[in-house]
Write a protein that holds these residues in place. Sequence first.
Motif, PDB file in Angstrom:
ATOM      1  N   THR A  15      11.340   1.764  -1.026  1.00 38.06           N
ATOM      2  CA  THR A  15      10.297   1.101  -0.594  1.00 38.06           C
ATOM      3  C   THR A  15       9.191   1.890   0.459  1.00 38.06           C
ATOM      4  O   THR A  15       8.222   2.093   0.153  1.00 38.06           O
ATOM      5  CB  THR A  15      10.503  -0.141   0.150  1.00 38.06           C
ATOM      6  N   LEU A  45       5.384   2.829  -0.256  1.00 40.13           N
ATOM      7  CA  LEU A  45       4.412   2.434   0.862  1.00 40.13           C
ATOM      8  C   LEU A  45       3.579   3.798   1.115  1.00 40.13           C
ATOM      9  O   LEU A  45       2.325   3.722   1.166  1.00 40.13           O
ATOM     10  CB  LEU A  45       5.028   2.182   2.256  1.00 40.13           C
ATOM     11  N   ARG A  83      -0.225   3.994   0.131  1.00 38.09           N
ATOM     12  CA  ARG A  83      -1.176   4.503   1.169  1.00 38.09           C
ATOM     13  C   ARG A  83      -2.146   5.488   0.889  1.00 38.09           C
ATOM     14  O   ARG A  83      -3.545   5.588   0.969  1.00 38.09           O
ATOM     15  CB  ARG A  83      -0.466   4.880   2.444  1.00 38.09           C
ATOM     16  N   ILE A 100       4.276  -3.838   1.821  1.00 39.44           N
ATOM     17  CA  ILE A 100       3.278  -2.770   1.585  1.00 39.44           C
ATOM     18  C   ILE A 100       2.171  -3.272   1.466  1.00 39.44           C
ATOM     19  O   ILE A 100       0.991  -3.142   2.205  1.00 39.44           O
ATOM     20  CB  ILE A 100       3.690  -2.182   0.122  1.00 39.44           C
ATOM     21  N   GLU A 132       0.668  -4.234   5.111  1.00 42.07           N
ATOM     22  CA  GLU A 132       0.425  -3.294   5.676  1.00 42.07           C
ATOM     23  C   GLU A 132      -1.376  -2.539   5.332  1.00 42.07           C
ATOM     24  O   GLU A 132      -2.070  -2.378   5.928  1.00 42.07           O
ATOM     25  CB  GLU A 132       1.217  -2.028   5.249  1.00 42.07           C
TER      26      GLU A 132
END
Length: 275
Positions: free
Chosen positions: A78, A82, A86, A147, A150
């Motif tokens: 994970t 992420l 990003r 994710i 975020e």
Amino acid sequence: RWLLGRTGDLAGRRVVVTAGGTREPVDPVRFLGNRSSGKMGFALAAEALARGAQVRLISAPTALTPPYGAEFVEVETTLQMLEAVRQAVATADVLVMNAAVADFRPAAPAPRKIKKEELRADEGARADAQAEAEEVLTLRLVRNPDILQELTHLSAAQTDTAAAARSAPAPLAEVSGSSPSRSSETPARPRRLIRVGFAAETHDVLSYARQKLAQKSLDLLVANDVTRPDSGFGSDTNKVYIFHADGGLEELPVMPKEEVAAAIWDRIVPLLGTN
Ligand code: CTP
Ligand code: CA
């Protein structure tokens, strides 16, 4: 790497699709995983390519071959997903978060293969009177970041940056949709990342789905009941509900995953109109 000169209702758009189930190491030879086959995510990537998009497919391990023309990024955990997401969304118009993301990971993966006899000796030393306890291995798990959650902050920050750059004389460094066809007409523009989530549920499908749409402030949430034999993990078909940010709800019939993918992009395209 990107195919240029494509036509279709996603021409000139950059889309990021995540797929598969993330894996969290327990020791060098074992992991915690889930039942995601990756079929739905790969179908979403293939459909976006067919409609002219520039596609980055970020996938946890699957048994599938990535569609030709997609930029393929393979990740495992994970945290790796992420990071990859990003980076990818910095220049993307859409994020379709189809991956089944592990919510927890082992707090301290063992550096060497866990041996059952060694464990038994350890446990036995602590509770020698309890023979049954010797057969128990406890794994301590910690929460992974969310994710989509975020990126709520990230996409807001990017929008601010873009808006600030628009009012400033200097051109914006980071331009999305910068394919030849679009970049000439829009050298710099504020961009809102369209975010689409999925929810695989076993019970109370609709109420959990509605909660997730709101909590993660998504544009669309696609929900399915994975206890149905014709839906979810490993199946070639899917029956989904599509929740819209404005409260709208659509129930789609059971369809091959390729057709579900087309139906999902049909709903994303109009959201891109004003971007
Ligand atoms: N998701 C994510 N990061 C996570 C967990 C989930 O981005 N750490 C995304 C999934 O890719 C999916 C959506 O959030 O698009 C919903 O995932 P789901 O597992 O159904 O929801 P959770 O919020 O994790 O809730 P729960 O598993 O407890 O039902
Ligand atoms: Ca989850």
